[in-house]
Motif scaffolding. Structure first.
Motif, short mmCIF file in Angstrom:
data_model
loop_
_atom_site.label_atom_id
_atom_site.label_comp_id
_atom_site.label_asym_id
_atom_site.label_seq_id
_atom_site.Cartn_x
_atom_site.Cartn_y
_atom_site.Cartn_z
N THR A 73 36.27 39.04 86.20
CA THR A 73 35.70 39.99 85.26
C THR A 73 34.24 40.25 85.60
N GLN A 99 40.44 38.83 79.31
CA GLN A 99 40.26 39.84 78.29
C GLN A 99 39.31 39.36 77.21
N ALA A 112 40.67 46.74 77.36
CA ALA A 112 40.93 45.55 78.18
C ALA A 112 42.41 45.32 78.42
N GLN A 113 43.26 46.19 77.85
CA GLN A 113 44.70 46.03 78.03
C GLN A 113 45.12 46.41 79.45
N ARG A 135 43.74 35.22 73.81
CA ARG A 135 42.93 36.43 73.89
C ARG A 135 41.93 36.49 72.73
#
Length: 268
Positions: A73, A99, A112-113, A135
């Protein structure tokens, strides 16, 4: 006709910007050196141009140290007046933790999906529920201690990801060390996640190394008893690499000799 498809490259949106410091420039170069191996899975760019959030799959992780996590990320921040940028990054063993990292830094949850048609899907409701918990990580209850990504020791599965966390929730006081075990099918179309409960980190580490008993599953919430019973068929004789978790360390170094051999997960 030859297949000319190339996966999209990460969109950093830093053209016309300079790194805020030399350290930032060096770190960003290091992280993105092989960005042709980084496949974007989710991204968000703020309307004011100040923030970019990226969730990437790292194809190059297979050539890193055994057990290396495959998801990266990035949160890029820009000073639009000074035309400079800074960034933070992290590597994660599973998508829900990646996420959570992005959402905690301001990325809208819906951005973020993952794309539904380009990634393996949860195989059952229990998997989806456990991923939702990771999550959300309500009240910061989970602290990641260690993780390992590698080839499964069973002919029925492809990739296995073991993530050991400490659970600070009062209901977990007797078994606060939780092992989230993700197993992908051989064709990488779906995967399951199960949560094991252990009194100590050493006990969790021993289970991962020995597999002499089924995974000691956490108590089932209402309506999930049947799913837990089905999950109790967890493999009991398969050998795999341990997590090598020191007793009280947070994010200790992984043991290259103990981690299982790795193969590449199917990705766009």
């Amino acid at each position: 006709m030859a297949n000319s498809y190339e996966p999209p490259r990460p969109d950093y949106r830093i053209d016309g910007f300079e790194a805020a410091t030399e350290r930032t420039e060096d770190d960003f170069f290091s992280v993105t050196l092989s960005d042709d191996m980084l496949v974007p899975l989710a991204e968000h760019h703020s309307a004011d141009g100040r923030d970019t959030y990226l969730l990437l799959y790292d194809h190059a992780a297979i050539w890193d140290s055994p057990g290396t996590a495959e998801f990266v990320t990035l949160h890029i921040t820009r000073d639009t007046e000074q035309r400079t940028f800074g960034f933070r990054h992290e590597r994660h063993p599973v998508v829900p933790l990646a996420q959570n990292w992005l959402i905690q830094r301001g990325c809208p949850a819906e951005s973020a999906q993952l794309p539904k048609n380009r990634w393996p899907r949860p195989a059952d409701a229990l998997t989806a529920r456990l991923e939702d918990m990771l999550r959300a990580n309500p009240d910061g209850r989970y602290t990641v201690l260690n993780h390992s990504t590698g080839i499964s020791g069973s002919c029925d599965f492809g990739i296995e990801v073991s993530t050991l966390v400490h659970d600070s929730h009062p209901d977990s006081a007797h078994t606060p060390y939780r092992l989230f075990l993700e197993e992908s099918t051989k064709d990488f179309r779906s995967y399951t996640v199960r949560e094991g409960a252990f009194p100590t980190a050493e006990a969790a580490d021993a289970w991962v190394r020995e597999r002499s008993t089924p995974l000691p599953l956490t108590p089932a919430p209402d309506g999930m008893v049947g799913l837990r019973a089905e999950a109790a068929r967890a493999r009991s004789t398969v050998k795999a690499g341990g997590l090598a978790v020191p007793p009280a360390a947070v994010a200790p170094p992984r043991s290259a000799s103990a981690a299982p051999a790795r193969v590449r997960r199917s990705a766009p």
